[in-house]
Write an enzyme that holds these catalytic residues in place. Structure first.
Site, PDB file in Angstrom:
ATOM      1  N   GLY A  77       0.771  -1.239   0.000  1.00  0.00           N
ATOM      2  CA  GLY A  77       0.000   0.000   0.000  1.00  0.00           C
ATOM      3  C   GLY A  77       0.801   1.287   0.000  1.00  0.00           C
ATOM      4  CE1 TYR A 119      -6.027   2.884  11.092  1.00  0.00           C
ATOM      5  CE2 TYR A 119      -7.636   4.618  10.667  1.00  0.00           C
ATOM      6  CZ  TYR A 119      -6.484   3.921  10.307  1.00  0.00           C
ATOM      7  OH  TYR A 119      -5.786   4.272   9.172  1.00  0.00           O
ATOM      8  CE  LYS A 173      -3.355   5.385  11.416  1.00  0.00           C
ATOM      9  NZ  LYS A 173      -1.971   5.216  10.956  1.00  0.00           N
ATOM     10  CB  THR A 213      -3.909   0.226   0.450  1.00  0.00           C
ATOM     11  OG1 THR A 213      -4.708   0.254   1.635  1.00  0.00           O
ATOM     12  CG2 THR A 213      -3.432   1.621   0.117  1.00  0.00           C
ATOM     13  N   PRO A 214      -4.530  -2.715   0.128  1.00  0.00           N
ATOM     14  CG  PRO A 214      -2.915  -4.373  -0.166  1.00  0.00           C
ATOM     15  CD  PRO A 214      -3.129  -2.884  -0.311  1.00  0.00           C
TER      16      PRO A 214
HETATM   17  N1  NAD Z   1      -5.614   2.838   3.040  1.00  0.00           N
HETATM   18  C1  NAD Z   1      -6.273   3.812   3.614  1.00  0.00           C
HETATM   19  O1  NAD Z   1      -7.432   4.118   3.245  1.00  0.00           O
HETATM   20  C2  NAD Z   1      -5.639   4.612   4.724  1.00  0.00           C
HETATM   21  C3  NAD Z   1      -6.273   5.781   5.150  1.00  0.00           C
HETATM   22  C4  NAD Z   1      -5.710   6.539   6.170  1.00  0.00           C
HETATM   23  C5  NAD Z   1      -4.512   6.137   6.749  1.00  0.00           C
HETATM   24  N2  NAD Z   1      -3.917   4.994   6.333  1.00  0.00           N
HETATM   25  C6  NAD Z   1      -2.683   4.619   7.004  1.00  0.00           C
HETATM   26  O2  NAD Z   1      -1.669   4.439   6.044  1.00  0.00           O
HETATM   27  C7  NAD Z   1      -0.704   3.495   6.532  1.00  0.00           C
HETATM   28  C8  NAD Z   1      -0.504   2.419   5.473  1.00  0.00           C
HETATM   29  O3  NAD Z   1      -1.746   1.749   5.278  1.00  0.00           O
HETATM   30  P1  NAD Z   1      -2.048   0.899   3.967  1.00  0.00           P
HETATM   31  O4  NAD Z   1      -3.408   1.236   3.560  1.00  0.00           O
HETATM   32  O5  NAD Z   1      -0.913   1.027   3.021  1.00  0.00           O
HETATM   33  O6  NAD Z   1      -2.100  -0.563   4.626  1.00  0.00           O
HETATM   34  P2  NAD Z   1      -1.537  -1.978   4.134  1.00  0.00           P
HETATM   35  O7  NAD Z   1      -2.177  -2.979   5.009  1.00  0.00           O
HETATM   36  O8  NAD Z   1      -1.669  -2.098   2.674  1.00  0.00           O
HETATM   37  O9  NAD Z   1       0.016  -1.882   4.494  1.00  0.00           O
HETATM   38  C9  NAD Z   1       0.447  -1.817   5.831  1.00  0.00           C
HETATM   39  C10 NAD Z   1       1.823  -2.461   5.939  1.00  0.00           C
HETATM   40  O10 NAD Z   1       2.239  -2.346   7.311  1.00  0.00           O
HETATM   41  C11 NAD Z   1       2.846  -3.574   7.681  1.00  0.00           C
HETATM   42  N3  NAD Z   1       2.757  -3.762   9.119  1.00  0.00           N
HETATM   43  C12 NAD Z   1       1.624  -3.986   9.860  1.00  0.00           C
HETATM   44  N4  NAD Z   1       1.945  -4.166  11.148  1.00  0.00           N
HETATM   45  C13 NAD Z   1       3.298  -4.048  11.224  1.00  0.00           C
HETATM   46  C14 NAD Z   1       4.237  -4.147  12.301  1.00  0.00           C
HETATM   47  N5  NAD Z   1       3.828  -4.389  13.550  1.00  0.00           N
HETATM   48  N6  NAD Z   1       5.546  -3.964  12.026  1.00  0.00           N
HETATM   49  C15 NAD Z   1       5.961  -3.733  10.770  1.00  0.00           C
HETATM   50  N7  NAD Z   1       5.136  -3.642   9.719  1.00  0.00           N
HETATM   51  C16 NAD Z   1       3.815  -3.808   9.944  1.00  0.00           C
HETATM   52  C17 NAD Z   1       2.052  -4.646   6.932  1.00  0.00           C
HETATM   53  O11 NAD Z   1       2.767  -5.867   6.839  1.00  0.00           O
HETATM   54  C18 NAD Z   1       1.813  -3.967   5.594  1.00  0.00           C
HETATM   55  O12 NAD Z   1       2.843  -4.263   4.684  1.00  0.00           O
HETATM   56  C19 NAD Z   1      -1.272   2.953   7.838  1.00  0.00           C
HETATM   57  O13 NAD Z   1      -0.680   3.639   8.928  1.00  0.00           O
HETATM   58  C20 NAD Z   1      -2.740   3.301   7.741  1.00  0.00           C
HETATM   59  O14 NAD Z   1      -3.331   3.429   9.007  1.00  0.00           O
HETATM   60  C21 NAD Z   1      -4.451   4.222   5.335  1.00  0.00           C
END
Ligand code: NAD
Length: 278
Positions: A37, A172, A176, A209-210
């Protein structure tokens, strides 16, 4: 004098030629959550712009895939971002190899789509641990490494759920909001020490993203509907610009990593297609 950005055509390993401003060229960067992601997109963008990138994630296979896509990186590190000793070991390795750290992007995170009454204390601690404690640990380790140079950029991925509440994401939202406010306190501390170490947060909205895919599936399943299209349409309608892409978050991370943002610290960058202005 006005700053001028010169775009240069560069060869990106295993990929077509791309245009780069060179603003992060040769910067030493660590990106967590780089296996998927937003973290993967940030790592790809920084590398494409010439940064020397270290990838961090829990998942070795997905790290290897990101490394393959980038076409070679400075290092891949399997680390649970809640592990304080692991952070110290990582920073020791990066400092021993490069002698400095310029950029840390804390992108690793988890989401738990649960209301208040469905959230156990174990759930709450897990979400706070992965999303918020990790950002404290990473920021502290990075600032220690950046102190000798007195400069650097730390980018913490929060969420627009730090700004708006969501009853289905109680833990969550808390995690955040903690990231956002911690970022400001850390930015102040760094400035008050007389450094130019900058600490900022990015607040994405719904990003394809996933993680978002899992949330859509989870909500649809709990509604008893195997078809996710209705939930997806609802999520898409949340922001005037619909669901965004990880690459759109990565461009903001690039700005914060670069010397184009040297006067920016303690700031929140909401990148959510207009979700919070509705
Ligand atoms: N996708 C969205 O809509 C969205 C919106 C707002 C914020 N975010 C934030 O963006 C960031 C990335 O999210 P994403 O959507 O890419 O998610 P994702 O699940 O695609 O990727 C998250 C990655 O973090 C890794 N991870 C999880 N726990 C971990 C740990 N304890 N140690 C090391 N690595 C770890 C996972 O293995 C994964 O590769 C996150 O902080 C998420 O909260 C995402």
């Amino acid at each position: 004098m006005k700053n001028e950005t010169t775009l240069t055509e560069v060869e990106v390993a295993g990929d077509a030629k791309k245009m780069t401003s060179g603003t992060v060229s040769q910067k030493i960067a660590i990106v967590t959550g780089a296996g998927s992601g937003i973290g993967r997109a940030v790592a790809e963008r920084l590398a494409a712009e010439g940064a020397v990138v270290h990838l961090v994630d829990l998942n070795a296979d997905s790290l290897a895939e990101t490394s393959r896509r980038i076409g070679g990186v400075a290092g891949t590190h399997v680390l649970d971002v809640r592990d304080a000793d692991g952070w110290d070991a990582l920073l020791d390795e990066v400092m021993a190899t490069h002698g400095r750290l310029d950029v840390l992007a804390n992108c690793a995170g988890i989401q738990l789509t649960r209301g208040l009454l469905e959230t156990s204390i174990e759930d709450f601690r897990q979400v706070m641990g992965v999303n918020a404690e990790s950002v404290f640990l990473g920021t502290r380790a990075a600032v220690r490494a950046m102190l000798p140079a007195g400069q650097g950029s730390i980018i913490n991925i929060a969420s627009n759920f730090a700004n708006i509440a969501d009853g289905l994401n109680t833990a969550y939202c808390a995690s955040k909001a903690a990231v956002a406010h911690f970022t400001k306190a850390a930015a102040l501390d760094c400035a008050q020490r007389g450094t130019r170490i900058r600490v900022n947060s990015i607040h994405p909205g719904c990003i394809a993203t996933p993680m978002l895919e899992r949330e859509i599936e989870d909500v649809a399943a709990r509604r008893g509907d195997p078809d996710t299209s209705a939930v997806r349409a609802e999520w898409d309608a949340l922001a005037p610009l619909g669901i965004g892409t990880a690459e759109e978050i990565a461009w903001t991370a690039l700005h914060l990593a670069s010397d184009h943002s040297t006067y920016t610290t303690g700031a929140e960058f909401v990148v959510d297609g207009g979700h919070i202005i509705r």
